[in-house]
Design a protein around this motif. Structure first.
Motif, short mmCIF file in Angstrom:
data_model
loop_
_atom_site.label_atom_id
_atom_site.label_comp_id
_atom_site.label_asym_id
_atom_site.label_seq_id
_atom_site.Cartn_x
_atom_site.Cartn_y
_atom_site.Cartn_z
N ALA A 97 0.98 -1.27 -0.42
CA ALA A 97 0.28 0.01 0.28
C ALA A 97 1.42 1.06 0.43
O ALA A 97 0.83 2.06 -0.61
N GLU A 98 2.07 1.42 1.01
CA GLU A 98 2.74 2.30 0.83
C GLU A 98 3.43 2.45 -0.70
O GLU A 98 4.10 3.92 -0.83
N ARG A 99 4.20 1.70 -1.49
CA ARG A 99 4.54 1.73 -2.34
C ARG A 99 4.25 1.83 -3.62
O ARG A 99 4.92 2.39 -4.92
N ALA A 100 2.60 0.99 -3.48
CA ALA A 100 1.95 1.37 -5.16
C ALA A 100 1.75 2.65 -5.66
O ALA A 100 1.43 3.44 -4.50
N SER A 101 1.39 2.97 -6.66
CA SER A 101 0.35 3.80 -7.12
C SER A 101 -0.99 3.05 -8.63
O SER A 101 -0.03 2.23 -8.88
N GLY A 102 -1.07 4.30 -8.30
CA GLY A 102 -2.58 3.34 -9.98
C GLY A 102 -3.59 3.00 -9.02
O GLY A 102 -4.70 3.46 -8.73
N LEU A 123 -6.25 2.72 -2.52
CA LEU A 123 -6.20 3.15 -4.00
C LEU A 123 -7.43 2.37 -4.55
O LEU A 123 -7.97 1.41 -3.70
N PRO A 124 -7.72 2.57 -5.44
CA PRO A 124 -8.75 1.46 -6.30
C PRO A 124 -8.34 -0.09 -6.17
O PRO A 124 -6.71 -0.33 -6.42
#
Length: 132
Positions: free
Chosen positions: A40-45, A79-80
């Protein structure tokens, strides 16, 4: 790159950010809460949640594991969340949409279904091109 783990993604994630692209990680029902938090801390999109442990492929029913996994991940991320692996029917998509933001439909099953449905028409064309 679907199998890149967060611990080894820094350089790749930097290259993605520099090109305005997102870093999408996979999580699984076997992921610990510590791992979910790290992703969760490192993901994007968005985050891709694997619907069940095991191999890919269509299933008659969705696993209850996927809904539990999405609920667990929501504690750590806004994030989605897209759920995939084994989703192939409109009913399964509707079920996933109850608790997740997106459903990833298995194309392999659909392509195989089309291949079998139209094999008589395809075979002569494929044979001409040397693709028996």
């Amino acid at each position: 790159m679907t199998d890149l783990v967060p611990e080894e993604a820094n350089q790749f994630a930097s290259a993605l950010r520099a090109n305005d692209l997102d870093m999408i990680f996979l999580i699984a029902p076997t992921s610990t809460d510590e791992r979910l938090k790290m992703v969760a801390e490192r993901a994007s999109g968005f985050i891709y949640a694997v619907s069940r442990a095991g191999i890919t492929g269509a299933r008659a029913e969705m696993s209850a594991e996927a809904e539990k996994l999405v609920r667990r991940l929501r504690k750590f991320s806004d994030l989605p969340i897209a759920v995939g692996f084994g989703i192939s029917t409109p009913e399964q998509v509707a079920d996933v949409w109850r608790y997740a933001d997106a459903a990833v439909v298995a194309m392999t099953e659909h392509l195989e279904s089309l291949r079998l449905r139209y094999r008589d028409r395809l075979k002569p064309r494929l044979s001409k091109e040397g693709m028996n």
